[in-house]
Design a protein around this motif. Structure first.
Motif, PDB file in Angstrom:
ATOM      1  N   ILE A 291       0.864  -1.185   0.000  1.00 43.04           N
ATOM      2  CA  ILE A 291       0.000   0.000   0.000  1.00 43.04           C
ATOM      3  C   ILE A 291       0.896   1.230   0.000  1.00 43.04           C
ATOM      4  O   ILE A 291       1.572   1.524   0.993  1.00 43.04           O
ATOM      5  N   VAL A 292       0.930   1.950  -1.128  1.00 41.20           N
ATOM      6  CA  VAL A 292       1.814   3.107  -1.238  1.00 41.20           C
ATOM      7  C   VAL A 292       1.057   4.428  -1.087  1.00 41.20           C
ATOM      8  O   VAL A 292       1.679   5.485  -0.952  1.00 41.20           O
ATOM      9  N   SER A 293      -0.265   4.378  -1.119  1.00 45.26           N
ATOM     10  CA  SER A 293      -1.056   5.584  -0.876  1.00 45.26           C
ATOM     11  C   SER A 293      -2.501   5.195  -0.610  1.00 45.26           C
ATOM     12  O   SER A 293      -2.937   4.088  -0.975  1.00 45.26           O
ATOM     13  N   PHE A 294      -3.229   6.094  -0.009  1.00 45.31           N
ATOM     14  CA  PHE A 294      -4.660   5.890   0.227  1.00 45.31           C
ATOM     15  C   PHE A 294      -5.312   7.256   0.353  1.00 45.31           C
ATOM     16  O   PHE A 294      -4.670   8.256   0.692  1.00 45.31           O
ATOM     17  N   GLY A 295      -6.596   7.301   0.063  1.00 45.47           N
ATOM     18  CA  GLY A 295      -7.306   8.575   0.148  1.00 45.47           C
ATOM     19  C   GLY A 295      -8.792   8.372   0.007  1.00 45.47           C
ATOM     20  O   GLY A 295      -9.275   7.287  -0.318  1.00 45.47           O
TER      21      GLY A 295
ATOM     22  N   THR B 181     -16.141   9.901  -6.117  1.00 41.69           N
ATOM     23  CA  THR B 181     -15.070   9.142  -6.769  1.00 41.69           C
ATOM     24  C   THR B 181     -13.930  10.053  -7.193  1.00 41.69           C
ATOM     25  O   THR B 181     -12.753   9.778  -6.916  1.00 41.69           O
ATOM     26  N   VAL B 182     -14.274  11.136  -7.888  1.00 42.41           N
ATOM     27  CA  VAL B 182     -13.244  12.048  -8.388  1.00 42.41           C
ATOM     28  C   VAL B 182     -12.440  12.614  -7.229  1.00 42.41           C
ATOM     29  O   VAL B 182     -11.193  12.668  -7.276  1.00 42.41           O
ATOM     30  N   TYR B 183     -13.134  13.026  -6.164  1.00 42.20           N
ATOM     31  CA  TYR B 183     -12.391  13.577  -5.026  1.00 42.20           C
ATOM     32  C   TYR B 183     -11.553  12.495  -4.341  1.00 42.20           C
ATOM     33  O   TYR B 183     -10.366  12.706  -4.049  1.00 42.20           O
ATOM     34  N   GLY B 184     -12.157  11.351  -4.064  1.00 42.92           N
ATOM     35  CA  GLY B 184     -11.454  10.312  -3.310  1.00 42.92           C
ATOM     36  C   GLY B 184     -10.259   9.742  -4.046  1.00 42.92           C
ATOM     37  O   GLY B 184      -9.182   9.559  -3.465  1.00 42.92           O
ATOM     38  N   ALA B 185     -10.425   9.448  -5.330  1.00 45.24           N
ATOM     39  CA  ALA B 185      -9.304   8.902  -6.102  1.00 45.24           C
ATOM     40  C   ALA B 185      -8.209   9.947  -6.289  1.00 45.24           C
ATOM     41  O   ALA B 185      -7.016   9.620  -6.256  1.00 45.24           O
ATOM     42  N   SER B 186      -8.598  11.213  -6.481  1.00 47.33           N
ATOM     43  CA  SER B 186      -7.604  12.291  -6.571  1.00 47.33           C
ATOM     44  C   SER B 186      -6.800  12.390  -5.290  1.00 47.33           C
ATOM     45  O   SER B 186      -5.583  12.577  -5.313  1.00 47.33           O
TER      46      SER B 186
ATOM     47  N   ILE C  36     -11.909   7.037 -13.378  1.00 51.07           N
ATOM     48  CA  ILE C  36     -10.487   7.074 -13.012  1.00 51.07           C
ATOM     49  C   ILE C  36      -9.619   6.859 -14.247  1.00 51.07           C
ATOM     50  O   ILE C  36      -8.642   7.584 -14.479  1.00 51.07           O
ATOM     51  N   ASN C  37      -9.961   5.864 -15.066  1.00 51.93           N
ATOM     52  CA  ASN C  37      -9.180   5.581 -16.270  1.00 51.93           C
ATOM     53  C   ASN C  37      -9.171   6.756 -17.237  1.00 51.93           C
ATOM     54  O   ASN C  37      -8.127   7.127 -17.783  1.00 51.93           O
ATOM     55  N   SER C  38     -10.336   7.339 -17.464  1.00 49.98           N
ATOM     56  CA  SER C  38     -10.485   8.337 -18.520  1.00 49.98           C
ATOM     57  C   SER C  38     -10.114   9.752 -18.098  1.00 49.98           C
ATOM     58  O   SER C  38      -9.617  10.528 -18.921  1.00 49.98           O
ATOM     59  N   TYR C  39     -10.354  10.095 -16.837  1.00 47.66           N
ATOM     60  CA  TYR C  39     -10.226  11.489 -16.435  1.00 47.66           C
ATOM     61  C   TYR C  39      -9.182  11.753 -15.357  1.00 47.66           C
ATOM     62  O   TYR C  39      -8.920  12.906 -15.028  1.00 47.66           O
ATOM     63  N   LEU C  40      -8.586  10.677 -14.793  1.00 46.92           N
ATOM     64  CA  LEU C  40      -7.597  10.885 -13.742  1.00 46.92           C
ATOM     65  C   LEU C  40      -6.219  10.343 -14.103  1.00 46.92           C
ATOM     66  O   LEU C  40      -5.212  10.997 -13.815  1.00 46.92           O
ATOM     67  N   ILE C  41      -6.130   9.161 -14.737  1.00 39.92           N
ATOM     68  CA  ILE C  41      -4.806   8.561 -14.937  1.00 39.92           C
ATOM     69  C   ILE C  41      -4.515   8.183 -16.382  1.00 39.92           C
ATOM     70  O   ILE C  41      -3.435   7.667 -16.669  1.00 39.92           O
ATOM     71  N   ASN C  42      -5.450   8.362 -17.301  1.00 41.29           N
ATOM     72  CA  ASN C  42      -5.195   8.062 -18.717  1.00 41.29           C
ATOM     73  C   ASN C  42      -4.676   6.630 -18.866  1.00 41.29           C
ATOM     74  O   ASN C  42      -3.584   6.380 -19.386  1.00 41.29           O
TER      75      ASN C  42
ATOM     76  N   GLN D 147      -6.830  20.308  -4.856  1.00 40.48           N
ATOM     77  CA  GLN D 147      -6.076  19.931  -6.046  1.00 40.48           C
ATOM     78  C   GLN D 147      -6.677  18.677  -6.677  1.00 40.48           C
ATOM     79  O   GLN D 147      -6.013  17.678  -6.869  1.00 40.48           O
ATOM     80  N   VAL D 148      -7.955  18.745  -6.986  1.00 40.92           N
ATOM     81  CA  VAL D 148      -8.624  17.599  -7.579  1.00 40.92           C
ATOM     82  C   VAL D 148      -8.117  17.375  -8.999  1.00 40.92           C
ATOM     83  O   VAL D 148      -7.951  18.314  -9.775  1.00 40.92           O
ATOM     84  N   ILE D 149      -7.855  16.117  -9.332  1.00 40.67           N
ATOM     85  CA  ILE D 149      -7.429  15.753 -10.678  1.00 40.67           C
ATOM     86  C   ILE D 149      -8.672  15.468 -11.515  1.00 40.67           C
ATOM     87  O   ILE D 149      -9.505  14.635 -11.144  1.00 40.67           O
ATOM     88  N   TYR D 150      -8.833  16.176 -12.617  1.00 47.46           N
ATOM     89  CA  TYR D 150      -9.934  15.884 -13.536  1.00 47.46           C
ATOM     90  C   TYR D 150      -9.519  16.389 -14.903  1.00 47.46           C
ATOM     91  O   TYR D 150      -9.536  17.582 -15.185  1.00 47.46           O
ATOM     92  N   GLN D 151      -9.126  15.465 -15.779  1.00 54.58           N
ATOM     93  CA  GLN D 151      -8.519  15.815 -17.065  1.00 54.58           C
ATOM     94  C   GLN D 151      -9.458  15.452 -18.204  1.00 54.58           C
ATOM     95  O   GLN D 151      -9.158  14.598 -19.042  1.00 54.58           O
TER      96      GLN D 151
END
Length: 616
Positions: free
Chosen positions: A7-11, A174-179, A247-253, A573-577
């Motif tokens: 486990i290298v990160s959690f949120g 989801t967007v907030y938690g995964a970010s 997550i696949n489409s908008y956070l980590i490509n 700093q929410v990730i949403y691409q």
């Protein structure tokens, strides 16, 4: 040697606050922590809850934070429990009299009832005259019988942090938690991709109940009956695997493995097993695991209420001998109780194989050797507990014994499913007690975090996991503070069911997360402490490798801490691409042995898996 999923990160976010850097955990045990330790957690919550403060965080501010977190009275952000919309079907019997009313031509039904006489008033309006009986729906409201729920901190709207128009609440979470999990890693995602192939990523995330509010399935189904119209987004955004897709489409490509594995209330652990098995088998080097659930919706809660599953206000009053329910104490695991408390939550973890984690200098929060899942076999009721949880708990404990040794089992604890239902308190305590007795555990500490944050369905084991990680940072196992006694039918000869926080320091080497779901979905996961994980890594990779990791970790830990400081200060700093780095046919180079995608440094290999060569 087998790869160890680290486990290298959690949120994430739940009723206790933000998960990363143990803030939600700290909210649970705040009475035992110093003012200095709690300062950044209060700051984080105050900013998220839009509470005005001068930076000093006075007693009144903290009181407001406490009141607006954990299980509490249902707030209008979810629904107005005192005025839930409802329609009564009523046949109006008028006998020999006639009823006359005006109606817009656009509202005329396609099939005009035989008893209606229609006259034109003008180009837009008609007059209807009818006799006999007229079926109508009379709008009304009623007070919902359940007024308690675990809700994200009052005033916090994750959808305000990015362009979330028409997104269901579960996907906003989801967007907030995964970010949060990705930002807290302290390593740029682009740097991770430089070390792995594009398809060496797995994302397993979903919602056990899918998305069911007015912007998704709820709106889609109810639109015809409310005179509304379905939107183009409702169907797609209703799907249970949509958190993984986002997550696949908008956070980590990502072009790696994806999906969700649903197991009712055990879904988080089902997804966790998928990810760790990919890592152990070498199919993935990174796995993002999680669930997001937003079920504090009147219609969803009514479904569970009529099953007799929820703690109703009148039942709580009967237990306490009061006329007003104690919303704070709605969930009472292992005590006199009457049902569970619905909650919303989004929890995500990032796993890496041990070699990649060391190479990148990743933070090590623990590891997950395995998750065990077993069904209940034949039983009389699909919702009743069965034998499957005996299998999962026995397997998880046996694995703990194999890794730690029998004596060290007394240095482990259990995060119980602990729903707060009369049936759960008996059946789960019986399983835990007998397993402890069989494995020589004298007084197994048992926690139940649903007493703080409620039951978030598919995300529930994620709530258990992030709370357990806090134990290794601060040395306190959260007690069940909503109870004042253990019920007489609870089995506890070899258990220490915690009614108060238990100080354990750095003694605990592992914990077992236990989940039980409707339909016979049982899961138990063994999670090793950071210290035990580092010991295993040193035994496998050697002292030199650990020293190199320690050196690389300095910059990673500093970057992660900088994110935490910014988040606490309200600098989200929410990730949403959305619409970024989009690829199509023109961005692909295909050869006999590989596939190159323009947005990735490394190629996807097309070589045959060596394990399959013997079959060819």
């Amino acid at each position: 040697m087998a790869k160890l999923p680290v486990i290298v990160s959690f949120g994430g976010i739940n009723a206790a606050g933000r998960s990363s850097f143990h803030h939600s955990y700290k909210r649970m045990v705040h009475e035992k922590l110093s003012a200095a330790t709690m300062a950044n957690t209060w700051q984080d919550l105050a900013n998220k809850m839009q509470i005005k403060h001068d930076g000093a965080l006075s007693g009144k501010v903290v009181e407001q934070i406490l009141a607006g977190t954990l299980v509490r009275k249902i707030e209008p952000a979810c629904f107005d429990y005192q005025r839930v919309p409802y329609q009564h079907r009523a046949p109006l019997k008028v006998g020999d009299e006639r009823i006359t009313f005006a109606l817009s031509k656009r509202k005329l039904p396609n099939q005009i009832p035989d008893a209606w006489q229609v006259e034109e008033i003008d180009n837009r309006t008609v007059r209807i005259t009818t006799s006999g009986e007229l079926d109508v729906l009379l709008p009304d409201t009623y007070q919902f019988p359940v007024s308690s729920a675990g809700q994200i901190p009052a005033g916090f709207d994750p959808g305000s942090l990015y362009n979330s128009r028409f997104h269901p609440r579960g996907l906003k979470l989801t967007v907030y938690g995964a970010s949060d999990a990705l930002n807290a890693m302290g390593i740029d995602w682009a740097d991770v991709l430089n070390h792995i192939k594009p398809d060496e990523v797995s994302v397993y995330a979903g919602s056990a109940l899918a998305q069911v509010d007015d912007d998704s399935l709820g709106g889609l189904i109810s639109a015809p009956y409310k005179g509304g119209r379905a939107s183009t987004k409702m169907m797609a955004l209703s799907l249970a695997e949509m958190p993984a897709d986002f997550i696949n489409s908008y956070l980590i490509n990502s072009v790696g493995a994806t999906g969700t594995n649903m197991g009712a209330c055990a879904s988080f652990l089902y997804n966790l097993r998928q990810g760790l098995h990919d890592i152990k088998a070498g199919r993935a080097r990174v796995a993002i695991i999680g669930n997001a659930e937003a079920p504090v919706v009147a219609e969803v809660m009514e479904g569970f209420r009529v099953m007799g599953a929820l703690a109703q206000d009148d039942e709580l009053n009967n237990i306490d001998g009061t006329t007003e329910p104690n919303n704070r104490r709605a969930c009472r695991p292992f005590s006199e109780n009457c049902g569970f408390t619905m909650a919303e939550s989004a929890q995500f973890v990032v796993l890496m194989d041990d070699e990649l984690a060391l190479a990148l200098g990743a933070n090590i929060h623990g590891s997950v050797p395995d998750v065990f899942i077993n069904a209940d076999a034949n039983k009389k009721s699909i919702s009743a507990p069965g034998v499957g949880n005996w299998v999962t708990m026995a397997k998880a404990t046996a694995l703990a014994e194999a890794i730690l040794g029998r004596d060290a089992l007394n240095d482990t604890f259990v995060q119980a499913h602990g729903t707060g239902t009369p049936q759960n308190r008996v059946t789960e305590s019986s399983i835990l007690n007998e397993v402890a007795k069989h494995f020589g555990i004298q007084s197994w500490p048992v926690a139940a975090v649903k007493s703080y944050v409620g039951h978030s369905m598919g995300a529930a084991a994620g709530d258990q996991l992030v709370a357990s990680l806090g134990v290794w940072q601060y040395g306190l196992i959260p007690g069940i503070k909503t109870i004042d006694h253990i019920a007489s039918d609870v089995h506890q000869s070899h258990l220490n069911i915690l009614q108060d926080h238990l100080e354990v320091g750095d003694r605990m080497q592992a914990c077992i997360l236990n989940s039980k779901g409707f339909g016979g979905n049982n899961a138990s996961a063994l999670v090793l402490s950071p210290a035990k994980t580092k010991t295993l890594l040193q035994n496998k990779h050697g002292e030199a490798a650990m020293q190199a990791w320690l050196q690389n970790n300095e910059s990673v830990a500093a970057k992660a801490a900088a994110y935490d400081s910014a988040e606490c200060a309200g600098e989200a700093q929410v990730i949403y691409q959305f619409g970024e780095s989009v690829m199509d046919d023109e961005h692909i180079e295909l050869t006999k042995d590989s596939l190159k995608l323009s947005e990735f440094t490394r190629s996807v290999s097309l070589t045959i898996d060596p394990d399959l060569e013997g079959y060819l």
